[in-house]
Design an enzyme around this catalytic site. Structure first.
Site, PDB file in Angstrom:
ATOM      1  N   HIS A   1       0.571 -20.401 -23.815  1.00  0.00           N
ATOM      2  CA  HIS A   1      -0.032 -21.711 -24.081  1.00  0.00           C
ATOM      3  C   HIS A   1       0.984 -22.721 -24.641  1.00  0.00           C
ATOM      4  CE1 HIS A   1      -0.796 -20.188 -28.304  1.00  0.00           C
ATOM      5  NE2 HIS A   1      -0.528 -21.460 -28.579  1.00  0.00           N
TER       6      HIS A   1
ATOM      7  N   ASP B   1      -1.874 -14.357 -22.844  1.00  0.00           N
ATOM      8  CA  ASP B   1      -1.137 -15.469 -23.464  1.00  0.00           C
ATOM      9  C   ASP B   1       0.289 -15.040 -23.810  1.00  0.00           C
ATOM     10  OD1 ASP B   1      -0.497 -17.866 -24.555  1.00  0.00           O
ATOM     11  OD2 ASP B   1      -1.856 -17.745 -26.270  1.00  0.00           O
TER      12      ASP B   1
ATOM     13  N   SER C   1       2.714 -20.540 -32.974  1.00  0.00           N
ATOM     14  CA  SER C   1       2.416 -19.849 -31.715  1.00  0.00           C
ATOM     15  C   SER C   1       3.675 -19.291 -31.066  1.00  0.00           C
ATOM     16  CB  SER C   1       1.751 -20.813 -30.724  1.00  0.00           C
ATOM     17  OG  SER C   1       0.490 -21.204 -31.186  1.00  0.00           O
TER      18      SER C   1
END
Length: 214
Positions: A27, A72, A167
């Site tokens: 992402h 992801d 992230s």
């Protein structure tokens, strides 16, 4: 640790797993030119230890969908090999296939927010989180959480843990790279009611090795 940047601004974390490959979350993909900054402590400064290498090619997992949480994970192929030294080194992929028991202490790191209403950090921060029973994430996150491909963690409310901007950064347990920061509560990353979720690296080893072999 890698700081993934667009136009000089930090966006996500990542980890160097070979001289020419950084592993991160899918992402974190963006159409702009991406640069991996390695060997950094303060990303606002031009430290001598830093290596800035442009990303030549991105390999998001083929099953990842932009509006989803599954698969992801993404490999970033660097234009040039990183120079390995005391500031920049490779983190090995997990070797053991064992499931991590609950309450194991793990390390996380990144330049993300130090609280939900706070800006991203200029300096690299480290913290600890603990492996949580998968059923806790099943209960809270429901269909978003898949225990065979994700890791569930809990954290100290006062100390916090990963947040927006972290992230793709690592979850290191027993000295091994076990996870990549995937998602937290979008409303408040430090809300202990919502366990943090990491992409489980070991379940993607065949795909990682296949991409790097090519």
């Amino acid at each position: 640790m890698a700081s993934l940047q667009f136009q000089g601004k930090h966006s996500c974390g990542g980890v160097l797993i070979r001289e020419d490959f950084v592993l991160t979350a899918a992402h974190c993909e963006d159409e702009q030119t991406m640069t991996a900054v390695l060997g950094a402590h303060n990303i606002k400064k031009k430290e001598k230890s830093q290596q800035r290498i442009e990303v030549a090619k991105r390999h998001p997992h083929p099953k990842f969908k932009k509006d989803g949480h599954q698969y992801d994970i993404m490999l970033l192929e660097l234009k040039n090999n990183a120079t390995l030294n005391t500031d920049v080194n490779i983190i090995g992929l997990p070797k053991s296939d064992e499931d991590l028991p609950a309450r194991v202490k793990c390390e996380v790191a990144g330049w993300g927010r130090t609280g939900h209403t706070k800006p991203i950090s200029n300096v690299l921060k480290e913290n600890t989180e603990f492996i949580q029973f998968s059923r806790e994430c099943d209960h809270i996150w429901k269909e978003y959480f898949v225990s065979s491909r994700m890791i569930c963690t809990k954290f100290d409310k006062k100390k916090g843990g990963v947040c927006q901007g972290d992230s793709g950064g690592p979850l290191i347990c027993k000295g091994e790279l076990q996870g990549l920061t995937a998602f937290t509560s979008p409303c408040n990353c430090n809300d202990p009611m919502y366990p943090h979720v990491f992409t489980q690296v070991k379940s993607f080893l065949p795909w990682i090795k296949e991409v790097m072999k090519k």
